[in-house]
Design a protein around this motif. Sequence first.
Motif, mmCIF file in Angstrom:
data_model
loop_
_atom_site.group_PDB
_atom_site.id
_atom_site.type_symbol
_atom_site.label_atom_id
_atom_site.label_comp_id
_atom_site.label_asym_id
_atom_site.label_seq_id
_atom_site.Cartn_x
_atom_site.Cartn_y
_atom_site.Cartn_z
ATOM 1 N N ARG A 1 -32.224 2.727 18.537
ATOM 2 C CA ARG A 1 -31.534 3.245 19.728
ATOM 3 C C ARG A 1 -30.331 4.084 19.324
ATOM 4 N NH1 ARG A 1 -30.568 2.658 25.092
ATOM 5 N NH2 ARG A 1 -28.396 2.683 25.766
ATOM 6 N N GLN A 2 -29.613 3.630 18.298
ATOM 7 C CA GLN A 2 -28.449 4.376 17.835
ATOM 8 C C GLN A 2 -28.847 5.749 17.318
ATOM 9 O OE1 GLN A 2 -26.219 2.416 14.762
ATOM 10 N NE2 GLN A 2 -24.594 3.966 14.714
ATOM 11 N N GLN A 3 -29.948 5.818 16.575
ATOM 12 C CA GLN A 3 -30.430 7.102 16.063
ATOM 13 C C GLN A 3 -30.860 8.026 17.195
ATOM 14 O OE1 GLN A 3 -33.437 5.499 13.430
ATOM 15 N NE2 GLN A 3 -32.215 5.956 11.605
ATOM 16 N N ILE A 4 -31.501 7.448 18.193
ATOM 17 C CA ILE A 4 -31.938 8.243 19.345
ATOM 18 C C ILE A 4 -30.736 8.816 20.079
ATOM 19 C CG2 ILE A 4 -33.049 8.126 21.610
ATOM 20 C CD1 ILE A 4 -34.948 6.021 20.429
ATOM 21 N N MET A 5 -29.723 7.997 20.317
ATOM 22 C CA MET A 5 -28.535 8.456 21.023
ATOM 23 C C MET A 5 -27.772 9.493 20.206
ATOM 24 S SD MET A 5 -28.738 7.060 23.881
ATOM 25 C CE MET A 5 -27.139 7.606 24.507
ATOM 26 N N GLN A 6 -27.726 9.298 18.892
ATOM 27 C CA GLN A 6 -27.050 10.262 18.020
ATOM 28 C C GLN A 6 -27.767 11.610 18.054
ATOM 29 O OE1 GLN A 6 -26.900 9.167 13.887
ATOM 30 N NE2 GLN A 6 -25.287 10.657 13.409
ATOM 31 N N ARG A 7 -29.090 11.553 18.001
ATOM 32 C CA ARG A 7 -29.884 12.781 18.073
ATOM 33 C C ARG A 7 -29.650 13.501 19.396
ATOM 34 N NH1 ARG A 7 -32.310 17.236 16.149
ATOM 35 N NH2 ARG A 7 -34.313 17.673 17.135
ATOM 36 N N LYS A 8 -29.610 12.742 20.488
ATOM 37 C CA LYS A 8 -29.385 13.330 21.805
ATOM 38 C C LYS A 8 -28.034 14.027 21.867
ATOM 39 C CE LYS A 8 -29.241 12.184 26.734
ATOM 40 N NZ LYS A 8 -29.353 11.082 27.742
ATOM 41 N N LYS A 9 -27.001 13.396 21.324
ATOM 42 C CA LYS A 9 -25.667 13.993 21.326
ATOM 43 C C LYS A 9 -25.627 15.265 20.483
ATOM 44 C CE LYS A 9 -23.038 9.740 22.147
ATOM 45 N NZ LYS A 9 -22.047 8.770 21.587
ATOM 46 N N GLN A 10 -26.338 15.247 19.349
ATOM 47 C CA GLN A 10 -26.375 16.428 18.487
ATOM 48 C C GLN A 10 -27.016 17.609 19.213
ATOM 49 O OE1 GLN A 10 -28.445 14.713 15.131
ATOM 50 N NE2 GLN A 10 -26.575 14.604 13.914
ATOM 51 N N ILE A 11 -28.096 17.333 19.929
ATOM 52 C CA ILE A 11 -28.790 18.395 20.661
ATOM 53 C C ILE A 11 -27.907 18.938 21.781
ATOM 54 C CG2 ILE A 11 -30.736 18.890 22.196
ATOM 55 C CD1 ILE A 11 -32.406 16.950 20.531
ATOM 56 N N GLU A 12 -27.277 18.045 22.513
ATOM 57 C CA GLU A 12 -26.387 18.475 23.599
ATOM 58 C C GLU A 12 -25.240 19.320 23.066
ATOM 59 O OE1 GLU A 12 -25.311 14.788 25.393
ATOM 60 O OE2 GLU A 12 -27.130 14.673 26.630
ATOM 61 N N GLU A 13 -24.725 18.968 21.903
ATOM 62 C CA GLU A 13 -23.643 19.736 21.290
ATOM 63 C C GLU A 13 -24.138 21.121 20.857
ATOM 64 O OE1 GLU A 13 -20.257 21.238 19.969
ATOM 65 O OE2 GLU A 13 -20.483 19.406 21.159
ATOM 66 N N LEU A 14 -25.365 21.172 20.345
ATOM 67 C CA LEU A 14 -25.957 22.461 19.987
ATOM 68 C C LEU A 14 -26.027 23.386 21.197
ATOM 69 C CD1 LEU A 14 -29.041 22.012 17.600
ATOM 70 C CD2 LEU A 14 -26.951 23.311 17.190
ATOM 71 N N ILE A 15 -26.485 22.848 22.319
ATOM 72 C CA ILE A 15 -26.615 23.651 23.539
ATOM 73 C C ILE A 15 -25.246 24.122 24.013
ATOM 74 C CG2 ILE A 15 -27.398 23.673 25.931
ATOM 75 C CD1 ILE A 15 -29.676 23.556 23.939
ATOM 76 N N ARG A 16 -24.264 23.213 24.017
ATOM 77 C CA ARG A 16 -22.907 23.585 24.436
ATOM 78 C C ARG A 16 -22.343 24.674 23.533
ATOM 79 N NH1 ARG A 16 -22.247 17.974 25.558
ATOM 80 N NH2 ARG A 16 -21.427 17.631 23.445
ATOM 81 N N SER A 17 -22.555 24.508 22.236
ATOM 82 C CA SER A 17 -22.054 25.502 21.282
ATOM 83 C C SER A 17 -22.711 26.861 21.505
ATOM 84 C CB SER A 17 -22.298 25.021 19.856
ATOM 85 O OG SER A 17 -21.903 25.995 18.917
ATOM 86 N N ALA A 18 -24.012 26.851 21.774
ATOM 87 C CA ALA A 18 -24.734 28.107 21.992
ATOM 88 C C ALA A 18 -24.227 28.837 23.225
ATOM 89 C CB ALA A 18 -26.227 27.834 22.120
ATOM 90 N N TYR A 19 -23.755 28.071 24.211
ATOM 91 C CA TYR A 19 -23.269 28.666 25.453
ATOM 92 C C TYR A 19 -21.765 28.956 25.436
ATOM 93 C CZ TYR A 19 -27.397 28.424 28.430
ATOM 94 O OH TYR A 19 -28.622 28.651 29.000
ATOM 95 N N SER A 20 -21.117 28.750 24.321
ATOM 96 C CA SER A 20 -19.682 28.973 24.247
ATOM 97 C C SER A 20 -19.306 30.331 24.833
ATOM 98 C CB SER A 20 -19.213 28.892 22.798
ATOM 99 O OG SER A 20 -17.874 29.309 22.673
#
Length: 238
Positions: free
Chosen positions: A20-39
Amino acid sequence: MECEDAKVKADRSRSKKPTRQQIMQRKKQIEELIRSAYSSTKDHLSHFPNFHNYNTNNGLSLFLESGRGNKLSSDLKNYIQKLLKVNMEGPYGAEWPAEEKVKRREMSSPEALYIFVYNKESIVGFVHYRFTIEEEVPVLYVYELQLEPAFQGKGLGKFLMQLVEQIACNSGMGAVVLTVQKQNTSAINFYLTKLRYNISSISPSKVYQQMGVIGQEKSYEILCKTFDDEAKAVLEES
């Protein structure tokens, strides 16, 4: 083309179920990628100086500029509406009136990113793309690639898609995804044959096939080009 963002590497081990921790970490990484792309400070085109201009041996000379949906001028909005109608009313057929309303709303969204193509006199086409998540994979989704009829068949579409793929890779996306109408046979041939895209496993035709459903068809296909094993497994092979 191969690309992979160091911050979001796929877990290559299939022998262990992720925690579960790995899944949540992966989800946060993806969300951060999207936010960064939309900067708001990012101009994706600026990272690729070789794509600022498109020149051919027969005298075609064009230049590219970036844009955002919430900053479009009235003239640009009118142009987008008119070109969409010229190019897409035929392939959509009876679905066009409803689809036109959807596209009109989409084009002004803050999430709508653009590459506009100009010659000396006027605009001659555009790409509308976004960063999003498909089946837990970060992707660049091409909403529109539209060119004036007089500028089609000159290599410009391929040039723009190569740029889009570079932007996707540079932003850490796992794939480029797009939707194409089945009636638009020239576009399907362009993507599948010339650019080597594939019909995605999330496309209706593939989903119905996997489910064994007969007689239910949609008017479109979802195509993709993946850049890493994880995206390939989810968007092409699942």
